[in-house]
Design a protein around this motif. Sequence first.
Motif, PDB file in Angstrom:
ATOM      1  N   LEU A 138      -2.333   4.183  -3.198  1.00  0.00           N
ATOM      2  CA  LEU A 138      -1.240   3.241  -2.956  1.00  0.00           C
ATOM      3  C   LEU A 138      -0.126   3.917  -2.165  1.00  0.00           C
ATOM      4  CD1 LEU A 138      -0.150   0.404  -3.412  1.00  0.00           C
ATOM      5  CD2 LEU A 138       0.838   1.189  -5.580  1.00  0.00           C
ATOM      6  N   SER A 139       0.186   5.152  -2.512  1.00  0.00           N
ATOM      7  CA  SER A 139       1.207   5.887  -1.755  1.00  0.00           C
ATOM      8  C   SER A 139       0.791   6.049  -0.301  1.00  0.00           C
ATOM      9  CB  SER A 139       1.453   7.248  -2.401  1.00  0.00           C
ATOM     10  OG  SER A 139       2.032   7.095  -3.691  1.00  0.00           O
ATOM     11  N   ALA A 140      -0.501   6.291  -0.068  1.00  0.00           N
ATOM     12  CA  ALA A 140      -0.993   6.410   1.303  1.00  0.00           C
ATOM     13  C   ALA A 140      -0.856   5.076   2.046  1.00  0.00           C
ATOM     14  CB  ALA A 140      -2.446   6.869   1.297  1.00  0.00           C
ATOM     15  N   ALA A 141      -1.154   3.976   1.347  1.00  0.00           N
ATOM     16  CA  ALA A 141      -1.036   2.652   1.956  1.00  0.00           C
ATOM     17  C   ALA A 141       0.409   2.310   2.278  1.00  0.00           C
ATOM     18  CB  ALA A 141      -1.622   1.598   1.024  1.00  0.00           C
ATOM     19  N   TRP A 142       1.339   2.927   1.556  1.00  0.00           N
ATOM     20  CA  TRP A 142       2.759   2.691   1.772  1.00  0.00           C
ATOM     21  C   TRP A 142       3.409   3.748   2.662  1.00  0.00           C
ATOM     22  CZ3 TRP A 142       5.066   1.275  -3.724  1.00  0.00           C
ATOM     23  CH2 TRP A 142       4.537   0.028  -4.123  1.00  0.00           C
ATOM     24  N   SER A 143       2.625   4.640   3.235  1.00  0.00           N
ATOM     25  CA  SER A 143       3.209   5.735   4.020  1.00  0.00           C
ATOM     26  C   SER A 143       3.737   5.268   5.364  1.00  0.00           C
ATOM     27  CB  SER A 143       2.173   6.844   4.221  1.00  0.00           C
ATOM     28  OG  SER A 143       1.057   6.356   4.965  1.00  0.00           O
ATOM     29  N   GLU A 144       3.163   4.208   5.911  1.00  0.00           N
ATOM     30  CA  GLU A 144       3.609   3.655   7.192  1.00  0.00           C
ATOM     31  C   GLU A 144       3.605   2.139   7.073  1.00  0.00           C
ATOM     32  OE1 GLU A 144       0.893   5.331  10.059  1.00  0.00           O
ATOM     33  OE2 GLU A 144       2.297   6.948  10.521  1.00  0.00           O
ATOM     34  N   VAL A 145       4.764   1.591   6.788  1.00  0.00           N
ATOM     35  CA  VAL A 145       4.901   0.164   6.511  1.00  0.00           C
ATOM     36  C   VAL A 145       5.882  -0.442   7.513  1.00  0.00           C
ATOM     37  CG1 VAL A 145       5.571  -1.545   4.775  1.00  0.00           C
ATOM     38  CG2 VAL A 145       4.474   0.581   4.057  1.00  0.00           C
ATOM     39  N   TRP A 207      -8.153  -2.373   0.318  1.00  0.00           N
ATOM     40  CA  TRP A 207      -7.635  -1.228   1.078  1.00  0.00           C
ATOM     41  C   TRP A 207      -8.445  -0.011   0.638  1.00  0.00           C
ATOM     42  CZ3 TRP A 207      -3.239  -1.928   4.301  1.00  0.00           C
ATOM     43  CH2 TRP A 207      -2.760  -0.751   4.923  1.00  0.00           C
ATOM     44  N   PRO A 208      -8.618   0.987   1.484  1.00  0.00           N
ATOM     45  CA  PRO A 208      -9.325   2.190   1.041  1.00  0.00           C
ATOM     46  C   PRO A 208      -8.683   2.800  -0.204  1.00  0.00           C
ATOM     47  CG  PRO A 208      -9.088   2.212   3.418  1.00  0.00           C
ATOM     48  CD  PRO A 208      -8.286   1.037   2.928  1.00  0.00           C
ATOM     49  N   GLY A 209      -9.473   2.912  -1.255  1.00  0.00           N
ATOM     50  CA  GLY A 209      -8.975   3.479  -2.500  1.00  0.00           C
ATOM     51  C   GLY A 209      -8.255   2.499  -3.398  1.00  0.00           C
ATOM     52  N   ALA A 210      -8.187   1.230  -2.970  1.00  0.00           N
ATOM     53  CA  ALA A 210      -7.479   0.229  -3.785  1.00  0.00           C
ATOM     54  C   ALA A 210      -8.160   0.036  -5.129  1.00  0.00           C
ATOM     55  CB  ALA A 210      -7.410  -1.109  -3.047  1.00  0.00           C
ATOM     56  N   GLN A 211      -7.349  -0.328  -6.123  1.00  0.00           N
ATOM     57  CA  GLN A 211      -7.840  -0.500  -7.487  1.00  0.00           C
ATOM     58  C   GLN A 211      -7.553  -1.910  -7.981  1.00  0.00           C
ATOM     59  OE1 GLN A 211      -9.603   1.831  -8.988  1.00  0.00           O
ATOM     60  NE2 GLN A 211      -9.282   3.411  -7.428  1.00  0.00           N
ATOM     61  N   SER A 212      -8.221  -2.283  -9.059  1.00  0.00           N
ATOM     62  CA  SER A 212      -8.079  -3.638  -9.596  1.00  0.00           C
ATOM     63  C   SER A 212      -6.737  -3.856 -10.277  1.00  0.00           C
ATOM     64  CB  SER A 212      -9.212  -3.929 -10.584  1.00  0.00           C
ATOM     65  OG  SER A 212      -9.192  -3.002 -11.654  1.00  0.00           O
ATOM     66  N   TRP A 213      -5.959  -2.810 -10.455  1.00  0.00           N
ATOM     67  CA  TRP A 213      -4.632  -2.973 -11.067  1.00  0.00           C
ATOM     68  C   TRP A 213      -3.511  -3.020 -10.024  1.00  0.00           C
ATOM     69  CZ3 TRP A 213      -7.820   1.250 -12.505  1.00  0.00           C
ATOM     70  CH2 TRP A 213      -7.571   2.450 -11.828  1.00  0.00           C
ATOM     71  N   TRP A 214      -3.870  -3.069  -8.744  1.00  0.00           N
ATOM     72  CA  TRP A 214      -2.850  -3.205  -7.708  1.00  0.00           C
ATOM     73  C   TRP A 214      -2.302  -4.626  -7.690  1.00  0.00           C
ATOM     74  CZ3 TRP A 214      -3.846  -0.445  -2.399  1.00  0.00           C
ATOM     75  CH2 TRP A 214      -4.038   0.925  -2.612  1.00  0.00           C
TER      76      TRP A 214
END
Length: 376
Positions: A138-145, A207-214
């Motif tokens: 999640l941090s990676a997905a939020w690195s460039e927003v 998303w790559p690495g996304a989880q069911s609790w996102w």
Amino acid sequence: MPARPARNICRAAAIVLAAGLGGWVAGCGAGTSHPIGLSLARLHAAGDGLGSLAPSASPFRFFSPSSFWNQALPVDATVDPSSAALVKAFDETIATEEQSDHGPWINTSSYSLPLYTVPASQPLVQVKLKDHSPEPALSAAWSEVPLPPTAKPAAGTDGILILWQPSTDRLWDFWRLVHSAQGWRASWGGAMRDVQSNLGVYGPNAWPGAQSWWGASASSLAVVGGVISLEDLELGQINHALAIAIPNARAGVYSSPAQRSDGKAASPLSLPEGAHLRLNPKLDLAALHLPRLTMMLAQAAQRYGIIVTDSAADVALVAQDPTTTGTDPYLGRAGYFEGMRPDQILASFPWSDLELLKMELHRLRTARQAPTSAQP
């Protein structure tokens, strides 16, 4: 009677969509705005919303046409064996709220879900995860927003914000988003790629690495799919299922397509999050002589259904939040609510004619649950 404060629908309430308003889209970034009056469908078709645009014949819908949000229900859809008992209990909850002047309600302001639609040129920033155990993907997905510097999360302690970039077909949502001298931070949320081919739920395909609790909702359902948009109201049709939050969601279980739940009710007569309701397809809506907007809601509930996404203090549907546009097109006799309060609009909705579709129940995993929403 003064307008009632908006109800909290637990990180899943009204959104601000760039469609069908007079003015300019709020939050499109420094120096870049889309002229309002362009539908989301047209913005999406044109990438950034620039260039030659053809009129849209129907309201824009997030997610795949095969999404549970967007698929019309078959007339012979299987009804759950517990339907009669659970709908009866839910109808009693509705009656209690009506008698106590507590609802049901349609949320349009605080504890809402503002949506910012941004162009491809929007500068990228980092959003850091705060007050939560590490979540590297999640941090990676939020690195460039592509989050505009002037963006504002929803009023209320949940501080929700939804961000959509049509040119990349990506969506981000944030819970308890704050902006300070240290930059942007949020306590939870999600990210989704290939939005228009997604089914409308967070999980490994999002998303790559996304989880069911996102996700900002307690069920991991992307509630933007079930919002009553201003474009829906302007065009006079709701072509998707409706999102609903309820009090006393069942504890310990959830029903597909939900991935989790914050339900706390022990009663087996409580609806679980993820439950899919629909108005009886044999119900003659025309014979009910419903107000115009009530009829639109009933038609959507009969054709697409109503999906439980969150727990809340009161029963609440989700409508578009127009706060960042500086106008409120719901108010007044000429507004979309035609001079009525949300509870008046829903007073004639045929709640007792709902059916609960066949449920696929799952036991709640206790590990890795995201924070639950504060109740006002």
